[in-house]
Motif scaffolding. Structure first.
Motif, PDB file in Angstrom:
ATOM      1  N   TYR A 118       0.831  -1.211   0.000  1.00  0.00           N
ATOM      2  CA  TYR A 118       0.000   0.000   0.000  1.00  0.00           C
ATOM      3  C   TYR A 118       0.864   1.259   0.000  1.00  0.00           C
ATOM      4  O   TYR A 118       0.613   2.190  -0.788  1.00  0.00           O
ATOM      5  N   SER A 121       2.580   1.729  -3.365  1.00  0.00           N
ATOM      6  CA  SER A 121       1.571   2.085  -4.370  1.00  0.00           C
ATOM      7  C   SER A 121       1.117   3.522  -4.168  1.00  0.00           C
ATOM      8  O   SER A 121       0.989   4.291  -5.140  1.00  0.00           O
ATOM      9  N   ARG A 122       0.871   3.905  -2.932  1.00  0.00           N
ATOM     10  CA  ARG A 122       0.437   5.264  -2.622  1.00  0.00           C
ATOM     11  C   ARG A 122       1.451   6.289  -3.112  1.00  0.00           C
ATOM     12  O   ARG A 122       1.094   7.286  -3.756  1.00  0.00           O
ATOM     13  N   ALA A 173      -7.243  -7.462  -3.185  1.00  0.00           N
ATOM     14  CA  ALA A 173      -8.270  -6.426  -3.062  1.00  0.00           C
ATOM     15  C   ALA A 173      -7.693  -5.043  -3.333  1.00  0.00           C
ATOM     16  O   ALA A 173      -8.335  -4.202  -3.977  1.00  0.00           O
ATOM     17  N   LEU A 174      -6.480  -4.784  -2.848  1.00  0.00           N
ATOM     18  CA  LEU A 174      -5.809  -3.507  -3.096  1.00  0.00           C
ATOM     19  C   LEU A 174      -5.605  -3.295  -4.590  1.00  0.00           C
ATOM     20  O   LEU A 174      -5.785  -2.183  -5.111  1.00  0.00           O
ATOM     21  N   THR A 175      -5.238  -4.358  -5.297  1.00  0.00           N
ATOM     22  CA  THR A 175      -5.056  -4.291  -6.750  1.00  0.00           C
ATOM     23  C   THR A 175      -6.335  -3.853  -7.434  1.00  0.00           C
ATOM     24  O   THR A 175      -6.336  -2.946  -8.289  1.00  0.00           O
ATOM     25  N   LYS A 176      -7.448  -4.486  -7.075  1.00  0.00           N
ATOM     26  CA  LYS A 176      -8.727  -4.172  -7.710  1.00  0.00           C
ATOM     27  C   LYS A 176      -9.161  -2.736  -7.409  1.00  0.00           C
ATOM     28  O   LYS A 176      -9.678  -2.028  -8.284  1.00  0.00           O
ATOM     29  N   SER A 177      -8.942  -2.301  -6.169  1.00  0.00           N
ATOM     30  CA  SER A 177      -9.345  -0.946  -5.788  1.00  0.00           C
ATOM     31  C   SER A 177      -8.520   0.114  -6.507  1.00  0.00           C
ATOM     32  O   SER A 177      -9.063   1.071  -7.069  1.00  0.00           O
ATOM     33  N   THR A 178      -7.196  -0.051  -6.492  1.00  0.00           N
ATOM     34  CA  THR A 178      -6.343   0.963  -7.121  1.00  0.00           C
ATOM     35  C   THR A 178      -6.504   0.962  -8.632  1.00  0.00           C
ATOM     36  O   THR A 178      -6.387   2.018  -9.276  1.00  0.00           O
ATOM     37  N   LYS A 180      -9.299   0.553 -10.222  1.00  0.00           N
ATOM     38  CA  LYS A 180     -10.501   1.352 -10.483  1.00  0.00           C
ATOM     39  C   LYS A 180     -10.205   2.837 -10.317  1.00  0.00           C
ATOM     40  O   LYS A 180     -10.738   3.673 -11.052  1.00  0.00           O
ATOM     41  N   GLU A 181      -9.352   3.171  -9.362  1.00  0.00           N
ATOM     42  CA  GLU A 181      -9.027   4.576  -9.103  1.00  0.00           C
ATOM     43  C   GLU A 181      -8.172   5.204 -10.200  1.00  0.00           C
ATOM     44  O   GLU A 181      -8.229   6.412 -10.422  1.00  0.00           O
ATOM     45  N   GLY A 245      -6.932  -4.246 -13.207  1.00  0.00           N
ATOM     46  CA  GLY A 245      -7.718  -4.903 -12.174  1.00  0.00           C
ATOM     47  C   GLY A 245      -7.704  -6.414 -12.282  1.00  0.00           C
ATOM     48  O   GLY A 245      -8.254  -7.109 -11.411  1.00  0.00           O
TER      49      GLY A 245
END
Length: 257
Positions: A118, A121-122, A173-178, A180-181, A245
């Protein structure tokens, strides 16, 4: 047919670069023409890996927010841009039933495998989305690719590996969320879910544990580091432009979804 990817002019960061999987991925990116920088918290191992590969290095504790942000700023200052990020750093943790685990060890695994992914990635995504795009397939803008190294255990869970399984499920889950962002920013974010590979991490487990893991893989073998690296190459290339994603299986048919 031998699939080859031209990554000339691309700048890449591989976390956990001193480990066997990190070195294999870095070598594949380098051989495809990318300029590669390894990040790792072990300075001695990092120096050896970077020297052996002839690539850059940056000692970074990915669980330290300030250190990660400082490293990201320095990497962008040195290279001008970052086109490829491979979040590979990870630790195994205890092999015990959850009621026998040490909470400090459980937390340490989550901090490296999930919180560290995280933080990196951030720090990188916020900067990548502001860099100049390249024209991809159909002229669609591409600013970069992020590949997260998850695990088949993140999909299935595995007895005696609650921390590792939970951390890698979090990475999925972090992969899918980021993804989409950043979908409209031209940044492709994906993950791979390998079965066990022949790396130093695999040598940490007992013979009985190894046999148990092997029995769950229908192909009857561990994944080769080169097989993971080849998948990462495609996911890091402009050929991968609409799969953001996506979670890509490398489990030898162990995956149930």
């Amino acid at each position: 047919m031998d699939a080859r990817y031209d990554l000339a002019g691309r700048r890449a960061i591989v976390t956990g670069g001193a480990g066997g999987l990190g070195r294999g991925i870095a070598a594949a990116l380098r051989d495809a023409g990318a300029t590669v920088e390894l990040w790792d918290a072990n300075p001695r191992a990092l120096d050896a890996a970077a020297s052996g590969l002839g690539v850059g290095r940056r000692p970074v504790d990915i669980t330290d927010p300030a250190a990660v942000d400082e490293a990201a700023a320095a990497a962008f200052a040195a290279h001008g841009r970052i086109d490829i990020l491979v979040n590979n750093a990870g630790i195994l943790g205890e092999v015990k039933p959850v009621w026998e685990t040490d909470p400090r060890n459980f937390e340490a695994v989550l901090r490296v495998n999930l919180f560290g992914t995280y933080l990196v990635s951030r720090a990188l995504l916020g900067r990548m989305r502001l860099q100049e795009p390249r024209p991809g397939i159909g002229g669609h803008a591409l600013r970069g690719h992020v590949v997260n190294i998850a695990s088949i255990q993140g999909k299935e869970g595995m007895a005696l590996a609650a921390a590792y399984s939970a951390s890698k499920a979090g990475v999925i889950a972090l992969t899918k969320s980021t993804a989409k962002e950043t979908a409209r920013d031209g940044i492709v974010v994906t993950a791979v879910t390998p079965a066990a590979a022949e790396t130093a991490m695999a040598k940490e487990i007992s013979a009985a544990r190894r046999a148990d893991i092997l029995s769950r893989i229908p192909m009857g073998r561990f994944v080769e580091v080169e097989e993971v690296a080849r998948m990462v190459l495609w996911l890091s290339s402009d050929e991968c432009s609409f799969s953001t994603g996506g979670i890509f299986d490398l489990s030898g048919a162990r995956a149930t979804y």
